[in-house]
Every structure is written in structure tokens, then in C-alpha cells.
Write a protein that holds these residues in place. Sequence first.
Motif, mmCIF file in Angstrom:
data_model
loop_
_atom_site.group_PDB
_atom_site.id
_atom_site.type_symbol
_atom_site.label_atom_id
_atom_site.label_comp_id
_atom_site.label_asym_id
_atom_site.label_seq_id
_atom_site.Cartn_x
_atom_site.Cartn_y
_atom_site.Cartn_z
ATOM 1 N N LEU A 1 0.558 -1.141 -0.064
ATOM 2 C CA LEU A 1 -0.228 0.293 -0.400
ATOM 3 C C LEU A 1 1.181 1.408 0.247
ATOM 4 C CD1 LEU A 1 -2.789 -0.990 2.130
ATOM 5 C CD2 LEU A 1 -3.386 -1.054 0.485
ATOM 6 N N ILE A 2 2.363 0.786 0.474
ATOM 7 C CA ILE A 2 2.917 2.442 0.487
ATOM 8 C C ILE A 2 4.170 2.134 0.355
ATOM 9 C CG2 ILE A 2 1.617 3.782 2.423
ATOM 10 C CD1 ILE A 2 3.780 2.697 4.541
ATOM 11 N N ARG A 3 5.144 2.648 0.398
ATOM 12 C CA ARG A 3 6.345 2.711 -0.473
ATOM 13 C C ARG A 3 7.352 1.820 0.795
ATOM 14 N NH1 ARG A 3 9.459 6.403 1.744
ATOM 15 N NH2 ARG A 3 8.914 9.204 1.502
ATOM 16 N N SER A 4 7.907 1.176 0.708
ATOM 17 C CA SER A 4 9.330 0.746 2.000
ATOM 18 C C SER A 4 9.929 2.285 2.271
ATOM 19 C CB SER A 4 9.934 -0.494 1.047
ATOM 20 O OG SER A 4 9.618 -1.578 0.883
ATOM 21 N N GLY A 5 10.541 1.721 3.683
ATOM 22 C CA GLY A 5 11.242 3.494 4.291
ATOM 23 C C GLY A 5 11.244 2.382 5.351
ATOM 24 N N ASP A 6 12.019 3.262 6.389
ATOM 25 C CA ASP A 6 12.257 2.442 8.055
ATOM 26 C C ASP A 6 10.535 3.500 8.817
ATOM 27 O OD1 ASP A 6 12.614 3.011 11.002
ATOM 28 O OD2 ASP A 6 14.067 3.646 10.917
ATOM 29 N N PRO A 7 9.905 1.974 9.065
ATOM 30 C CA PRO A 7 8.465 2.716 9.479
ATOM 31 C C PRO A 7 8.225 3.901 10.996
ATOM 32 C CG PRO A 7 8.702 0.367 9.829
ATOM 33 C CD PRO A 7 10.454 0.561 9.060
ATOM 34 N N MET A 8 9.665 3.066 11.659
ATOM 35 C CA MET A 8 9.865 4.195 13.162
ATOM 36 C C MET A 8 9.501 5.773 12.422
ATOM 37 S SD MET A 8 9.845 2.425 15.900
ATOM 38 C CE MET A 8 10.659 2.817 17.405
ATOM 39 N N PHE A 9 10.853 5.711 11.508
ATOM 40 C CA PHE A 9 10.756 7.296 10.917
ATOM 41 C C PHE A 9 9.751 7.866 10.324
ATOM 42 C CE2 PHE A 9 11.754 10.118 8.014
ATOM 43 C CZ PHE A 9 12.891 11.525 8.540
ATOM 44 N N MET A 10 8.721 7.172 9.664
ATOM 45 C CA MET A 10 7.568 6.932 9.072
ATOM 46 C C MET A 10 6.640 7.516 10.714
ATOM 47 S SD MET A 10 7.185 4.684 5.784
ATOM 48 C CE MET A 10 6.522 5.397 4.681
ATOM 49 N N ALA A 11 6.561 7.063 10.717
ATOM 50 C CA ALA A 11 5.711 7.562 12.011
ATOM 51 C C ALA A 11 6.013 8.537 12.775
ATOM 52 C CB ALA A 11 5.622 5.824 13.264
ATOM 53 N N GLN A 12 6.798 8.785 13.364
ATOM 54 C CA GLN A 12 7.168 9.989 13.856
ATOM 55 C C GLN A 12 6.689 11.104 12.764
ATOM 56 O OE1 GLN A 12 11.714 9.111 14.660
ATOM 57 N NE2 GLN A 12 10.946 8.252 16.428
ATOM 58 N N GLU A 13 7.018 10.971 11.211
ATOM 59 C CA GLU A 13 7.270 12.290 10.598
ATOM 60 C C GLU A 13 5.500 12.063 10.394
ATOM 61 O OE1 GLU A 13 8.929 14.048 8.430
ATOM 62 O OE2 GLU A 13 9.894 13.544 9.641
ATOM 63 N N PHE A 14 5.271 11.581 11.122
ATOM 64 C CA PHE A 14 3.533 11.793 10.783
ATOM 65 C C PHE A 14 2.443 11.600 11.950
ATOM 66 C CE2 PHE A 14 -0.787 9.231 12.258
ATOM 67 C CZ PHE A 14 -1.271 9.597 10.497
ATOM 68 N N LEU A 15 3.103 11.546 13.239
ATOM 69 C CA LEU A 15 3.061 12.128 14.863
ATOM 70 C C LEU A 15 2.995 13.771 14.906
ATOM 71 C CD1 LEU A 15 3.177 8.852 16.544
ATOM 72 C CD2 LEU A 15 1.181 9.965 15.827
ATOM 73 N N ALA A 16 4.592 13.896 14.697
ATOM 74 C CA ALA A 16 4.970 15.688 14.140
ATOM 75 C C ALA A 16 3.995 16.409 14.830
ATOM 76 C CB ALA A 16 6.296 15.501 14.263
ATOM 77 N N PRO A 17 3.191 16.244 13.164
ATOM 78 C CA PRO A 17 2.712 17.213 13.371
ATOM 79 C C PRO A 17 1.485 17.760 14.013
ATOM 80 C CG PRO A 17 3.794 17.080 10.786
ATOM 81 C CD PRO A 17 3.900 16.023 11.868
ATOM 82 N N LEU A 18 0.808 16.104 13.929
ATOM 83 C CA LEU A 18 -0.692 16.229 14.432
ATOM 84 C C LEU A 18 -0.239 17.051 16.050
ATOM 85 C CD1 LEU A 18 -1.569 12.350 13.811
ATOM 86 C CD2 LEU A 18 -2.445 14.936 12.954
ATOM 87 N N PHE A 19 0.787 16.180 16.799
ATOM 88 C CA PHE A 19 1.111 17.169 18.465
ATOM 89 C C PHE A 19 0.990 18.396 18.066
ATOM 90 C CE2 PHE A 19 3.747 18.121 21.851
ATOM 91 C CZ PHE A 19 3.511 17.449 22.920
ATOM 92 N N TYR A 20 1.646 19.191 17.053
ATOM 93 C CA TYR A 20 1.903 20.478 16.599
ATOM 94 C C TYR A 20 0.756 20.860 16.498
ATOM 95 C CZ TYR A 20 2.946 24.627 14.284
ATOM 96 O OH TYR A 20 3.097 26.059 14.148
ATOM 97 N N ILE A 21 -0.120 20.330 15.206
ATOM 98 C CA ILE A 21 -1.736 21.288 15.215
ATOM 99 C C ILE A 21 -2.235 20.844 17.270
ATOM 100 C CG2 ILE A 21 -3.932 20.677 14.367
ATOM 101 C CD1 ILE A 21 -2.394 19.289 12.129
ATOM 102 N N ARG A 22 -2.306 20.715 18.024
ATOM 103 C CA ARG A 22 -2.745 20.328 19.862
ATOM 104 C C ARG A 22 -2.184 21.634 20.424
ATOM 105 N NH1 ARG A 22 -2.985 14.555 23.529
ATOM 106 N NH2 ARG A 22 -4.718 15.174 24.328
ATOM 107 N N LEU A 23 -1.186 21.436 20.514
ATOM 108 C CA LEU A 23 -0.109 22.774 20.558
ATOM 109 C C LEU A 23 -1.293 24.364 20.243
ATOM 110 C CD1 LEU A 23 1.508 23.401 22.592
ATOM 111 C CD2 LEU A 23 3.128 23.630 20.792
ATOM 112 N N GLN A 24 -1.399 24.179 18.910
ATOM 113 C CA GLN A 24 -1.722 24.746 18.373
ATOM 114 C C GLN A 24 -3.001 24.791 18.810
ATOM 115 O OE1 GLN A 24 -1.627 24.514 14.194
ATOM 116 N NE2 GLN A 24 -0.421 26.634 13.718
ATOM 117 N N VAL A 25 -3.724 24.818 19.316
ATOM 118 C CA VAL A 25 -5.245 24.515 19.687
ATOM 119 C C VAL A 25 -5.481 25.319 20.827
ATOM 120 C CG1 VAL A 25 -7.346 23.235 20.739
ATOM 121 C CG2 VAL A 25 -6.055 22.479 18.449
ATOM 122 N N SER A 26 -4.161 24.453 21.975
ATOM 123 C CA SER A 26 -4.123 24.973 23.714
ATOM 124 C C SER A 26 -4.016 26.433 22.877
ATOM 125 C CB SER A 26 -3.136 24.010 23.562
ATOM 126 O OG SER A 26 -3.928 22.739 24.394
#
Length: 197
Positions: A143-168
Amino acid sequence: MPKQKNTKQKIIDAAIELIAKQGYRGASVRKIAAAVGIRESAIYNHFRNKEEILKQIISEIFVTPFEFKDLEEKAKKGKSFLHQFVVAYKLISFDKKKEKLFRVLMIELFQNKGLRESFLQEFHQKDIQQLSKALFIMMQEGLIRSGDPMFMAQEFLAPLFYIRLQVSLLRIDSKSTAPIATQFEKHADFFWESVAL
């Protein structure tokens, strides 16, 4: 047994209210007990100390939407799995009580080493590990290209945390959060487009 569970939840609820109003230091075990209507010593039947109460509260505020049963089956849905995550994350971010506590607890994380270590091990790493497992399954399914899944997970989560911080930050100054309300879903779409085959 249900009575103990009920009392434990009452302690957590009272602690949430007190910490949100008075901060962690201001919310003493004595005040929490008084708010519940029990003796201070009764709290120790459920929690070893105030920090353990705080850890329980953090587990609710920083709850991972990835605590899905059948992770493998759900991960095979690819983009819809990521959308499920961001919608759950968004609901947590816009919940007024949790958002207020998020602010208080962010301050506490900078001041309390034990709490910091607990947060990083029990919540942050748990999210990264669950998401990386899901991404690895998506890679195996083509479904997705091969890569480092841990790094991809961090790339996915970091902006979500930033958006949550913006809400606050917007809510502190009583500003509208409407302009960023769709950012969670947009992030999931953007991320998917960058990794999909």
C-alpha cells in the motif's frame, strides 16, 4: 469490586478538576479526597501517591487512538486507518477538559523528571511502536513505499502534536480554532500522498 472502581474514577475526576484549576502542586491529596468526599487515607487504597494519580490522568489525556484490536486487519485499510487515527486525535485535542489539562500537564512534564520518563516510555514510544507496526503492515501489503517504519511514524505523529499545541495556544487567548479544525484530516491526506504507491 464495582464500588472500588467507582471510587477510583471519582478520585481521577476530582483530580482532573483540581489540577485544571490549581495546577499539579495546588491539587493536594487532601483536596482531592475532600472533593470526592472520602478520607485522605482512602485514596491510598487506589493510588500509591499523587504522582500515580497524575500518571493515570496523563494516560487518559495522551491516550493513543492506536489502541485498536485487530491492528493488522485495520492497518490493511491503509489511508482509512490513518484517517481513523487523526479523527480520534482531533477529538482528544478539541475536548475542552482534556485540552485544559494538556496545557497544565505540558508544564508539569518540563518540571517533573519521573513524569517525563513515564510519558516518553509509556505514551510516546507506545504510539510510535503501534504506528510503525501499522505502517510496516501497509508496506508488506504493497500500500505504501518501503522505508523505515519508525521514522515514518515519527513523521506522521509530529505534525499532529504541533496542531494539538496550536489548539491550546489559540484557546489560551480565546481565539477561534476554526481555521485549524481541518488540519488533522489534511495532514493524513498529505502524508498518505507522500508515501502511497
